[in-house]
Design a protein around this motif. Structure first.
Motif, PDB file in Angstrom:
ATOM      1  N   LEU A   1       0.833  -1.193   0.042  1.00 22.31           N
ATOM      2  CA  LEU A   1       0.125  -0.047  -0.020  1.00 22.31           C
ATOM      3  C   LEU A   1       0.934   1.333  -0.069  1.00 22.31           C
ATOM      4  N   ARG A   2       0.552   2.313  -1.076  1.00 23.80           N
ATOM      5  CA  ARG A   2       1.289   3.547  -1.059  1.00 23.80           C
ATOM      6  C   ARG A   2       0.234   4.384  -0.860  1.00 23.80           C
ATOM      7  N   ALA A   3       0.079   5.172   0.295  1.00 24.32           N
ATOM      8  CA  ALA A   3      -0.837   6.157   0.573  1.00 24.32           C
ATOM      9  C   ALA A   3      -0.457   7.490   0.615  1.00 24.32           C
ATOM     10  N   VAL A   4      -0.896   8.490  -0.115  1.00 25.56           N
ATOM     11  CA  VAL A   4      -0.597   9.887   0.322  1.00 25.56           C
ATOM     12  C   VAL A   4      -1.820  10.586   1.092  1.00 25.56           C
TER      13      VAL A   4
ATOM     14  N   GLN B   1       1.112  15.122   2.750  1.00 22.31           N
ATOM     15  CA  GLN B   1       1.200  16.200   1.931  1.00 22.31           C
ATOM     16  C   GLN B   1       0.873  17.360   2.633  1.00 22.31           C
ATOM     17  N   ARG B   2       1.814  18.281   3.116  1.00 26.86           N
ATOM     18  CA  ARG B   2       1.605  19.225   4.053  1.00 26.86           C
ATOM     19  C   ARG B   2       0.988  20.566   3.221  1.00 26.86           C
ATOM     20  N   PHE B   3       0.765  21.409   4.238  1.00 28.26           N
ATOM     21  CA  PHE B   3       0.094  22.777   3.858  1.00 28.26           C
ATOM     22  C   PHE B   3       1.345  23.433   3.482  1.00 28.26           C
ATOM     23  N   ASP B   4       2.426  23.569   4.192  1.00 26.19           N
ATOM     24  CA  ASP B   4       3.590  24.056   3.823  1.00 26.19           C
ATOM     25  C   ASP B   4       4.056  23.822   2.410  1.00 26.19           C
TER      26      ASP B   4
ATOM     27  N   PRO C   1      -0.483  23.839  -2.605  1.00 21.20           N
ATOM     28  CA  PRO C   1      -1.558  23.001  -3.172  1.00 21.20           C
ATOM     29  C   PRO C   1      -1.309  21.605  -3.520  1.00 21.20           C
ATOM     30  N   PRO C   2      -2.268  20.671  -3.629  1.00 18.01           N
ATOM     31  CA  PRO C   2      -1.772  19.492  -4.175  1.00 18.01           C
ATOM     32  C   PRO C   2      -1.276  19.677  -5.757  1.00 18.01           C
ATOM     33  N   ALA C   3      -0.311  18.704  -5.879  1.00 25.14           N
ATOM     34  CA  ALA C   3       0.079  18.538  -7.203  1.00 25.14           C
ATOM     35  C   ALA C   3      -0.265  17.836  -8.287  1.00 25.14           C
TER      36      ALA C   3
ATOM     37  N   ALA D   1       1.799  13.741  -7.070  1.00 28.70           N
ATOM     38  CA  ALA D   1       1.436  13.764  -5.647  1.00 28.70           C
ATOM     39  C   ALA D   1       2.389  13.263  -4.686  1.00 28.70           C
ATOM     40  N   TYR D   2       2.534  12.162  -5.361  1.00 23.28           N
ATOM     41  CA  TYR D   2       3.479  11.083  -4.376  1.00 23.28           C
ATOM     42  C   TYR D   2       4.971  11.513  -4.397  1.00 23.28           C
TER      43      TYR D   2
END
Length: 303
Positions: free
Chosen positions: A186-189, A226-229, A232-234, A281-282
């Motif tokens: 499992l790979r989860a973002v 995936q941080r706010f810093d 935005p989502p890639a 995103a990953y």
């Protein structure tokens, strides 16, 4: 590479995926493979689907439904009729018959018809790799019971439905616990947003974070935050599941989740786009070790 089988009245094996009792590993993918193989045999035999239906005195469209995988369980008599009319030779005949036997095993998720409106849990059950991205929620495979209950309480469903849905999610999670070599990778973002919502009690939120920390240390689980810093989502905003399979000729499947269902992306170009977007995103998210450290920090802040 063809599927290999061993016969046993108690335990059957589909490419190493054991099935005992009501818990079937491989039934959904076997049905998909059987549909594709039957179409290949028909084409190689030089028949049209209508020709086969006429020859077997079947209703028009029956062969088409088989080949489109629009069936629940094949009848063995139908499979043997097709083997005969396509003149399938001995080695391939055994493959087809074994696939049909595997298809007929009743998978656990059929008991949750009111929860699942597609074969997604079956494909998830059979997958050797899972990639998942959910922008606003923790993926179901990683949720604690308290998180499930809090999330399900926000839906308009009756309490009985919510209990059944939580039960189904817990059943889905068992794929990560397999010790027979069939547990998927499992790979989860996971987004920071999904971690910082205020829900339940503070202790519940801390336990969910600690649960993610424990999971992140498993050899078959890779979590990336995936941080706010990091901006935005890639390039991806949808709730996406990408399922891969160990058989080299089984293409991956892409499912997009909505508030009401989890639907397969059937257009190859669109599916490829989702796979590429997940990759972006990953790559943009924190590395696994840094993600674990970040989760630990958040959990400590809850103490």
């Amino acid at each position: 590479m063809r599927a290999k089988f061993r016969r046993n009245p108690e335990i059957r094996h589909f490419r190493g995926r054991a099935e005992l009792g009501d818990y079937a590993y491989g039934a959904t993918v076997a049905k998909r493979r059987l549909s594709r193989r039957l179409a290949e045999f028909r084409i190689n035999a030089g028949y049209t689907a209508s020709h086969v239906c006429d020859a077997l005195d079947w209703g028009r469209g029956k062969v088409g439904r088989f080949e489109a995988n629009q069936w629940k369980r094949p009848e063995m008599s139908d499979i043997r009729d097709l083997i005969r009319i396509y003149a399938i030779e001995a080695g391939e005949r055994q493959e087809v018959e074994e696939l049909a036997v595997r298809c007929r095993v009743r998978p656990w998720w059929r008991d949750y018809g009111e929860i699942f409106d597609s074969e997604f849990p079956g494909y998830e059950n059979d997958a050797s790799s899972i990639r998942v991205y959910m922008p606003l929620a923790i993926p179901a495979l990683l949720q604690t019971p308290a998180y499930m209950q809090a999330q399900l309480r926000t839906t308009p469903h009756a309490p009985a439905f919510r209990r059944k849905a939580a039960e189904a999610r817990l059943r889905r999670q068992r794929i990560l616990d397999r010790t027979d070599g069939t547990a998927p990778y499992l790979r989860a973002v996971i987004t920071e947003a999904s971690l910082l919502y205020q829900w339940g009690e503070r202790d519940d939120r801390r336990k969910q974070l600690e649960h993610l920390v424990r999971l992140s240390r498993r050899c078959n689980v890779e979590l990336r935050i995936q941080r706010f810093d990091d901006g935005p989502p890639a390039g991806i905003y949808s709730m996406v599941h990408i399922l891969g399979f160990s058989e080299h000729d089984e293409p991956p499947l892409v499912f997009v989740a909505t508030d009401y269902s989890i639907d397969e992306v059937r257009d190859p170009e669109a599916a490829g786009g989702y796979i590429q977007s997940f990759g972006r995103a990953y790559d943009a998210a924190l590395a696994p070790a840094d993600s674990t450290a970040y989760l630990e920090k958040l959990a400590q802040q809850m103490e």
